[in-house]
Write a protein that holds these residues in place. Structure first.
Motif, short mmCIF file in Angstrom:
data_model
loop_
_atom_site.label_atom_id
_atom_site.label_comp_id
_atom_site.label_asym_id
_atom_site.label_seq_id
_atom_site.Cartn_x
_atom_site.Cartn_y
_atom_site.Cartn_z
N LEU A 1 0.81 -1.21 -0.05
CA LEU A 1 0.11 -0.02 -0.05
C LEU A 1 0.78 1.18 0.25
CD1 LEU A 1 -2.03 -2.38 1.29
CD2 LEU A 1 -3.13 -0.11 2.10
N VAL A 2 0.82 2.15 -0.94
CA VAL A 2 1.58 3.13 -1.10
C VAL A 2 0.98 4.51 -1.17
CG1 VAL A 2 3.75 3.79 -2.51
CG2 VAL A 2 3.06 1.64 -2.49
N VAL A 3 0.99 5.22 -0.24
CA VAL A 3 0.73 6.66 -0.32
C VAL A 3 1.66 7.32 -1.14
CG1 VAL A 3 0.27 8.67 0.82
CG2 VAL A 3 -0.77 6.49 1.93
N THR A 4 1.35 8.24 -2.34
CA THR A 4 2.31 8.75 -3.19
C THR A 4 1.82 9.99 -3.66
OG1 THR A 4 3.96 8.45 -4.69
CG2 THR A 4 2.09 7.22 -4.84
N HIS A 5 2.89 10.85 -4.24
CA HIS A 5 2.25 11.88 -5.03
C HIS A 5 3.12 11.57 -6.41
CE1 HIS A 5 0.38 14.11 -2.38
NE2 HIS A 5 1.45 14.05 -1.36
N GLU A 6 3.64 10.49 -6.53
CA GLU A 6 4.44 10.10 -7.90
C GLU A 6 3.10 9.54 -8.67
OE1 GLU A 6 7.30 10.85 -8.23
OE2 GLU A 6 7.79 11.50 -6.34
N MET A 7 2.65 10.24 -9.51
CA MET A 7 1.35 9.87 -10.37
C MET A 7 2.09 8.56 -11.49
SD MET A 7 -0.93 11.21 -9.00
CE MET A 7 -0.88 12.14 -7.84
N ARG A 8 3.07 8.86 -11.87
CA ARG A 8 3.96 7.96 -12.74
C ARG A 8 3.79 6.64 -12.23
NH1 ARG A 8 6.29 8.81 -17.60
NH2 ARG A 8 7.60 7.37 -18.10
N PHE A 9 4.47 6.47 -11.30
CA PHE A 9 4.56 5.09 -10.41
C PHE A 9 3.23 4.75 -10.03
CE2 PHE A 9 4.81 2.94 -6.52
CZ PHE A 9 5.44 2.14 -6.56
N ALA A 10 2.31 5.44 -9.70
CA ALA A 10 0.93 4.97 -9.51
C ALA A 10 0.30 4.32 -10.63
CB ALA A 10 -0.12 6.00 -8.98
N ARG A 11 0.78 4.93 -11.71
CA ARG A 11 0.13 4.21 -12.97
C ARG A 11 0.66 3.07 -13.60
NH1 ARG A 11 -0.23 7.23 -18.82
NH2 ARG A 11 2.18 6.41 -18.55
N ARG B 1 7.01 12.98 -11.52
CA ARG B 1 5.88 12.63 -10.79
C ARG B 1 4.62 12.36 -11.61
NH1 ARG B 1 5.45 16.32 -5.26
NH2 ARG B 1 6.88 15.19 -4.02
N GLN B 2 4.81 13.22 -12.87
CA GLN B 2 3.37 13.07 -13.95
C GLN B 2 3.57 11.67 -14.47
OE1 GLN B 2 1.28 14.71 -12.77
NE2 GLN B 2 2.68 15.68 -11.22
N LEU B 3 2.66 11.80 -15.57
CA LEU B 3 2.54 10.61 -16.49
C LEU B 3 3.23 11.10 -17.80
CD1 LEU B 3 -1.30 10.19 -15.77
CD2 LEU B 3 0.77 9.23 -14.68
N VAL B 4 4.24 12.26 -17.81
CA VAL B 4 4.70 12.56 -18.90
C VAL B 4 6.03 11.62 -19.28
CG1 VAL B 4 6.01 14.65 -19.89
CG2 VAL B 4 4.21 14.82 -18.25
N GLY B 5 5.93 11.36 -20.55
CA GLY B 5 7.09 10.52 -21.09
C GLY B 5 8.38 11.33 -21.11
N ARG B 6 9.53 10.56 -21.24
CA ARG B 6 10.66 11.22 -21.30
C ARG B 6 10.90 12.20 -22.36
NH1 ARG B 6 15.76 10.19 -19.41
NH2 ARG B 6 15.02 8.29 -18.43
N ARG B 7 10.61 11.71 -23.71
CA ARG B 7 10.71 12.51 -24.74
C ARG B 7 9.97 13.84 -24.62
NH1 ARG B 7 9.98 10.66 -30.02
NH2 ARG B 7 8.24 9.73 -29.36
N LEU B 8 8.55 13.71 -24.22
CA LEU B 8 7.95 15.02 -24.14
C LEU B 8 8.59 15.91 -22.98
CD1 LEU B 8 5.53 16.89 -25.02
CD2 LEU B 8 4.07 15.43 -23.38
N ALA B 9 8.95 15.35 -22.02
CA ALA B 9 9.72 16.00 -21.05
C ALA B 9 10.96 16.95 -21.63
CB ALA B 9 9.97 15.33 -19.74
N ASN B 10 11.68 15.90 -22.20
CA ASN B 10 12.78 16.81 -22.81
C ASN B 10 12.51 18.00 -23.76
OD1 ASN B 10 14.46 15.27 -21.35
ND2 ASN B 10 15.04 13.72 -23.33
#
Ligand SMILES: Nc1ncnc2c1ncn2[C@@H]1O[C@H](COP(=O)(O)OP(=O)(O)OP(=O)(O)O)[C@@H](O)[C@H]1O
Ligand SMILES: [Mg+2]
Lengths: 373, 518
Positions: free
Chosen positions: A192-202, A268-277
């Protein structure tokens, strides 16, 4: 019967009721992430599960044992459920390896040599073999958290509770901890993980609990929560946390801090690495070159622009707004701003197009808008 | 750093010692026995505005004012030796005592002498608690001793210069009526004083004669004059002696048996002292030192006072240190487990002890709480210092325990440890690391603070020096000797605590894991 059953759980503090009526069931091997705004009782829920807090009413059954029954042997139950804290909470007077051996030797009666060998193996698993003989105070945050995870693994827990395990970490150290957690999830641990890391959650979790107003507001698989939330509050939360704001100052701007904040946002978001770059490229170009040179010309100082970056929908494109009102007030002609804007746009970064566009429904000349996608 | 300070400080102390020796001893060592010297003040009017020293508890103030209405400040000292030292050191200009004591003092020092006019003749004697029958039993005998001439014979014996005759009979009678405790003033030579480790003097011999006739055995407890009266009134002693002046006011609180009628005299400084007293041979001031040393330590085995005093000080310090630390630790445990009421009680205890002077605590325990019970002063001192140290140690430990990050507490519980295991395994080792150095400092403090137990007549190290001072009338050797002993004792305690502190210091421990092959 499910592994963990939470029925009508309520927790009151004087003046606050963080948990009003929580109901949930969790199966063995499930990985659950708990998300939600601050102060909605996520930590309280986790702490009630292993009875670090005593619920006001309701029932918690773990493997059929009522955790709220005064006759329950709490220490024995807690041995079966590990916990990883936001603040690591390693024992300061023991070496890292002793931290890990402590529970098995004292509680499980394990032979010291055996416990040591096991601890070294676990440290290897979290990548900290060479820190075995360090004191916790000599480790970085990420290393401390990995050691804390190893400490709880040493008890062979049937489930592990994580309370914001990466929130106290610098952006660079988040991923090392998350990757250890990913491995655990893959090994089949109940988590059970309380988190703000949305990417991890997804990416990692089987189910997501969105907590709001003292209840599990919406629960479901990540695809539902992140892409097709059923309730307005869920949508609002998932979207709101998907925007990033930064105020650019001149002449002293803190570029490393800005980069760090932006990286954390992407991680933290669902943003892919390439878009982030691609987004990072645009922000850097503006912050390092274009806007400072305009500010220099007109002698402006202090806050010169405000960035707002949104990643709507499912993270395939990003909208960057650059509010330059302060520059326009100092007499910068909109033409000049647009010129700079266009100089950055119409580029292709990592396969993403960067287009200058007008903001929806308005034509404010002092706000530069980019669509990256 | 800590290691090299100690020897330096000892060196410093030694240097001060030697310097003082060189400066003081020549001037002091050659007090010759007295030809009649000219007193600095000779008439009552000379004493106008002058300061007069009295023993604490002595009711002479009004009598002095009768003779000299304009007399200056009246100061009270707890022992005769302090009063004499104050007179010689010009802190006061006259002191009052009975003739025998005054004569002896002025004979001993060339720089003080008797004021020519006596203050008057007064009855002195033994004081009993009000209302018993002992006073009249003793009184009948003492009255007879005075009328049949025995008293005068004894008086001559004890005031003579011939020390060899000053012996006392052994208590070889049956004592079938029981043993009586006598509070005896220890510093009024030749009436009542400690000599060779036991009580001596005119009063003592008179008491022994009475006791033999009445078939009691006597147990003398030596103490300062001011304690004698408290002892009688609180019932800690069956009666007390020490040239106690019999006044109307005192008769309301106590019963008396008269042992002697005697002039009260004033002692003042002599004007020609230095020239008259010194024999001028500055060359043998070393002999003076040797003589002084002999008087302080060797004569009558006086060093035994110091040894016994040290034992008492050490016992009080160690017992109350250990018991106090235990109480402090108990308060920590209670505070962790207990409810609000328990915490409030502990807080109240600490607040009270931290705000009361230790001397007041001692006196209250001794004269009020244990007032009528037969508890020794040493035990009362241990109780008082245990209570005080317990409060200090408790708050130091509690602060340290609270300073250990609460998260570790939870982490330990979450692993499956009980509250108890968590406290002893995780919290305490880290708290101890914080509080032990503070505790060590407080322990050293405690050692020094025990020097006030003389207030309740316990013969500790400081009191031992007082006794020697009142015998020799010299302050230098006894005081420096106990200063050095206190210093050494504190160093020893600090070193022992330092050893423990290093043992529990996890930051210094080698990077190995116990019981494991790495
Ligand atoms: N021991 C306590 N005493 C009183 N109130 C408390 C206590 N612990 C938590 N609360 C309150 O309960 C509410 C929920 O707290 P909780 O820590 O569970 O929130 P959270 O969802 O974990 O928030 P965050 O994301 O900021 O960690 C908060 O309003 C908090 O102030
Ligand atoms: Mg929380």
């Amino acid at each position: 019967m499910s592994f963990i059953e939470i029925q009508h759980l309520r927790k009151e503090y004087p003046g606050v009721v963080p948990l009003k009526d929580v109901n949930a069931t969790i199966e063995r091997g499930e990985v659950i992430s708990i998300i939600g705004p601050s102060g909605t009782g996520k930590s309280t829920l986790l702490r009630c599960l292993n009875r670090l807090e005593t619920p006001t009413s309701g029932r918690i059954l773990i493997d059929g044992v009522d955790m709220c029954d005064p006759a329950t042997d709490l220490p024995a139950m807690r041995r079966r459920i590990g916990m990883v804290f936001q603040g690591f909470n390693l024992f300061g007077h023991m070496l890292v390896v002793e931290n890990i051996m402590y529970g098995p030797t004292k509680l499980l009666g394990m032979d010291r040599q055996e416990a040591y060998d096991e601890a070294i193996r676990l440290l290897g698993q979290v990548g900290l073999k060479d820190k075995a003989l360090s004191f916790p105070s000599e480790l970085s945050g990420g290393q401390k958290q990995r050691a804390a995870i190893a400490r709880s693994l040493a008890m062979h827990p049937e489930a592990i509770l994580f309370d914001e395990p990466t929130s106290a970490l610098d952006p660079g150290m988040v991923s090392e901890v998350l990757s250890v957690m990913r491995d655990l999830a893959a090994e089949g641990y109940t988590m059970l993980v309380v988190t703000h890391e949305m990417r991890f959650a997804r990416d990692v979790c089987d189910r997501v609990f969105f907590m709001n107003d003292g209840v599990v507001w919406e629960a479901g698989p990540p695809e539902q929560i992140f892409e097709n939330p059923q309730r307005a509050e869920t949508y609002g939360f998932v979207f709101r946390v998907r925007s990033w704001e930064w105020e650019l100052t001149y002449p002293d701007s803190d570029h490393p801090a800005m980069d760090g904040s932006l990286s954390m946002f992407f991680s933290r978001q669902l943003v892919g690495r390439r878009l982030a770059n691609a987004c990072q490229h645009v922000v850097e170009e503006l912050s390092a070159e274009r806007l400072p040179s305009i500010a220099r010309e007109v002698g402006a100082s202090g806050a010169i622009a405000t960035y707002t970056l949104c990643v709507p929908e499912n993270g395939e494109k990003a909208i960057l707004e650059v509010d330059c009102h302060n520059l326009v007030e100092r007499g910068v002609a909109p033409d000049e701003l647009w010129h700079s804007r266009d100089a950055v746009s119409d580029a292709l970064v990592e396969g993403y197009a960067v287009r200058a566009s007008n903001r929806d429904g308005s034509n404010d000349p002092a706000v530069l808008v980019y669509e990256i996608g | 750093m800590r290691r090299c300070k100690g020897p330096l400080f000892v060196l410093f102390l030694a240097a001060v010692f030697v310097a003082t020796l060189v400066a003081l001893v020549p001037a002091r060592a050659f007090a010759s026995n007295g030809n009649a010297l000219k007193p600095e003040y000779a008439t009552w009017s000379d004493l106008s505005g002058k300061r007069v020293g009295l023993l604490a508890g002595a009711p002479f103030e009004s009598k002095i004012r009768e003779k000299c209405p304009n007399v200056g400040e009246i100061l009270y000292y707890s022992t005769m030796s302090d009063t004499i030292a104050a007179l010689r050191g010009k802190k006061i200009d006259a002191l009052v005592n009975n003739e025998a004591v005054g004569m002896l003092a002025s004979n001993r020092y060339g720089d003080i002498t008797l004021f020519p006019e006596p203050l008057g003749e007064y009855k002195m004697g033994i004081a009993f608690p009000k209302g018993g029958d002992l006073a009249s039993k003793f009184g009948k005998i003492t009255d007879r001793l005075q009328s049949d001439g025995t008293a005068d014979r004894l008086w001559d014996k004890w005031t003579s210069g011939d020390d060899s005759k000053k012996t006392l009979p052994e208590q070889d009678w049956a004592g079938s009526n029981g043993t009586l405790t006598v509070a005896s003033c220890e510093s009024l030579e030749p009436v009542s004083y400690l000599g060779d480790g036991r009580m001596m003097g005119y009063d003592i011999e008179t008491l022994l004669i009475c006791a033999k006739e009445l078939d009691y055995r006597l147990n003398f407890e030596p103490m300062e004059f001011s304690d004698v009266l408290s002892y009688i009134q609180s019932g800690k002693a069956d009666f007390g002696n020490g040239s106690i002046l019999i006044s109307d006011e005192r008769k309301q609180a106590m019963d008396f048996a008269v042992t002697h009628e005697n002039d009260l005299v004033l002692v003042v400084r002599a004007t020609e002292s230095a020239a008259a007293a010194s024999d001028g041979s500055g060359s043998n001031w070393l002999d003076g030192i040797a003589d002084s040393f002999t008087k302080t330590f060797v004569k009558d085995n006086r060093w035994m006072y110091i040894v016994n005093g040290l034992c008492v000080t050490a016992i009080i310090t160690l017992c109350s240190g250990v018991l106090g630390a235990a109480i402090g630790f108990a308060t920590v445990l209670l505070r962790r487990r207990g409810n609000r009421v328990v915490r409030a009680i502990i807080g109240g205890y600490e607040g009270l002890m931290n705000r009361l002077p230790i001397v007041v605590v001692l006196l209250v325990l001794y004269y009020v709480i244990f007032g009528s019970s037969d508890v020794s002063g040493t035990v009362v001192s241990i109780v008082a210092f245990t209570l005080a140290f317990g409060a200090t140690a408790g708050s130091i430990m509690w602060n340290a325990v609270q300073a250990v990050d609460a998260g570790q507490d939870e982490a330990s519980l979450a692993l499956g440890f009980t509250e108890r295991q968590t406290f002893f395994g995780v919290i305490l080792p880290q708290a101890a690391h914080q509080f032990m150095p503070l505790l060590s400092g407080q322990f050293v403090n405690l050692t020094k603070q025990t020097s006030v137990v003389g207030y309740i007549a316990v013969m500790d190290l400081t009191r031992a020096a007082d006794v020697i001072r009142s015998l020799t009338m010299e302050a230098f050797f006894p005081l420096f000797c106990i200063a050095a002993i206190y210093f050494a004792l504190c160093c020893l305690i600090a070193a022992a605590m330092g050893f423990v502190i290093r043992r529990i210091d996890y930051e210094r421990k080698p990077r190995t894991v116990r019981g494991v092959k790495l």
